[in-house]
Design a protein around this motif. Sequence first.
Motif, short mmCIF file in Angstrom:
data_model
loop_
_atom_site.label_atom_id
_atom_site.label_comp_id
_atom_site.label_asym_id
_atom_site.label_seq_id
_atom_site.Cartn_x
_atom_site.Cartn_y
_atom_site.Cartn_z
N GLY A 45 -6.60 13.52 -4.19
CA GLY A 45 -7.45 13.47 -2.99
C GLY A 45 -8.46 12.34 -3.11
N GLN A 46 -9.15 12.28 -4.23
CA GLN A 46 -10.13 11.21 -4.48
C GLN A 46 -9.44 9.85 -4.50
OE1 GLN A 46 -13.40 11.64 -4.76
NE2 GLN A 46 -13.25 13.85 -4.58
N ARG A 47 -8.33 9.78 -5.22
CA ARG A 47 -7.62 8.51 -5.39
C ARG A 47 -7.13 7.98 -4.04
NH1 ARG A 47 -2.40 6.06 -6.21
NH2 ARG A 47 -1.18 7.87 -5.63
N GLU A 48 -6.55 8.87 -3.22
CA GLU A 48 -5.95 8.43 -1.97
C GLU A 48 -7.01 8.09 -0.91
OE1 GLU A 48 -3.11 11.55 -1.12
OE2 GLU A 48 -1.89 11.02 -2.88
N LEU A 50 0.83 -1.21 0.00
CA LEU A 50 0.00 0.00 0.00
C LEU A 50 0.87 1.26 0.00
CD1 LEU A 50 -2.76 1.39 0.14
CD2 LEU A 50 -2.75 1.05 2.62
N ALA A 51 1.96 1.24 0.76
CA ALA A 51 2.88 2.39 0.78
C ALA A 51 3.46 2.60 -0.62
CB ALA A 51 3.99 2.15 1.79
N GLU A 52 3.81 1.50 -1.28
CA GLU A 52 4.37 1.59 -2.63
C GLU A 52 3.35 2.15 -3.63
OE1 GLU A 52 7.64 -2.04 -2.32
OE2 GLU A 52 5.70 -2.42 -3.28
N GLU A 53 2.10 1.72 -3.48
CA GLU A 53 1.04 2.21 -4.37
C GLU A 53 0.76 3.69 -4.10
OE1 GLU A 53 -0.33 1.12 -6.96
OE2 GLU A 53 -2.01 2.54 -7.15
N HIS A 54 0.70 4.06 -2.83
CA HIS A 54 0.43 5.45 -2.45
C HIS A 54 1.48 6.39 -3.05
CE1 HIS A 54 -0.73 8.85 0.09
NE2 HIS A 54 0.54 8.98 0.42
N TYR A 109 9.96 3.99 6.02
CA TYR A 109 9.49 5.01 6.97
C TYR A 109 7.98 4.91 7.20
CZ TYR A 109 8.19 10.01 7.97
OH TYR A 109 7.65 11.18 8.45
N ILE A 110 7.23 4.86 6.12
CA ILE A 110 5.77 4.90 6.22
C ILE A 110 5.22 3.60 6.84
CG2 ILE A 110 3.63 4.99 4.83
CD1 ILE A 110 5.15 7.71 5.26
N THR A 111 5.98 2.50 6.69
CA THR A 111 5.52 1.22 7.24
C THR A 111 6.17 0.90 8.59
OG1 THR A 111 7.23 0.04 5.99
CG2 THR A 111 5.07 0.23 4.95
N SER A 112 6.94 1.86 9.15
CA SER A 112 7.74 1.57 10.35
C SER A 112 6.92 1.58 11.65
CB SER A 112 8.87 2.60 10.47
OG SER A 112 8.33 3.90 10.64
N GLY A 113 5.66 1.96 11.56
CA GLY A 113 4.78 1.99 12.73
C GLY A 113 3.42 2.45 12.27
N PRO A 114 2.43 2.49 13.17
CA PRO A 114 1.10 2.89 12.73
C PRO A 114 1.04 4.34 12.24
CG PRO A 114 1.17 2.56 15.11
CD PRO A 114 2.48 2.10 14.58
N VAL A 115 0.17 4.56 11.28
CA VAL A 115 -0.14 5.89 10.79
C VAL A 115 -1.59 6.21 11.16
CG1 VAL A 115 1.48 5.81 8.85
CG2 VAL A 115 -0.87 5.00 8.52
N VAL A 116 -1.95 7.48 11.16
CA VAL A 116 -3.35 7.88 11.33
C VAL A 116 -3.86 8.37 9.98
CG1 VAL A 116 -4.96 9.48 12.43
CG2 VAL A 116 -3.15 8.42 13.78
#
Length: 160
Positions: free
Chosen positions: A134-137, A55-59, A75-82
């Motif tokens: 915005g729509q895509r994400e 998902l991080a790669e797609e984003h 970095y983005i997968t290193s812990g939870p995100v909000v």
Amino acid sequence: FLTHLKASMEDVQQTYIMIKPDGVQRGLVGEIISRFEHKGFTLKGLKLFQCPTELAEEHYRDLKSKSFFPKLVKYITSGPVVCMAWEGPGIVAAARKLIGATNPLQAEPGTIRGDLAIQVGRNVVHGSDSQENGQREVALWFKDGELCEWTQEITPWLRE
Ligand code: IDP
Ligand code: MG
């Protein structure tokens, strides 16, 4: 009546805002959400989420060719995100302004990154860069049924 109501809401857009793992670890979740709440935007979706690598790669697919891409995904997968979906008139550009420049040392004081971060690889928050993204994400990070359709009763005090 509904048509009239919709027509009166000028240029309402949705954007995807994400507090990155450093923001969560540093206890900045409330601070960052408050910036958007206080501005007057409407929260439509919210969750704490451990992002899988795919998902991080797609984003960040547009940055795939960059040398920092592997580190960015780590970095983005290193812990939870909000994950958040926010709505409001002109919100895509306005949120980018609230967030500030990508490099926190160049971000203006008063912006989230300008106030709360010092390095591009730890810049605490993401915001969509166009209405299309915005729509895509929002669609990428939220499943059907995870967004909330609700009426914010304070709206007449925010928009005439
Ligand atoms: P943005 O988040 O302000 O839209 P983008 O250029 O879309 O910035 O880059 C996405 C994310 O990739 C940035 O927020 C930052 O975390 C990371 N990034 C961008 N440029 C660099 C860099 O030069 N080194 C390390 N990380 C970077
Ligand atoms: Mg970007």
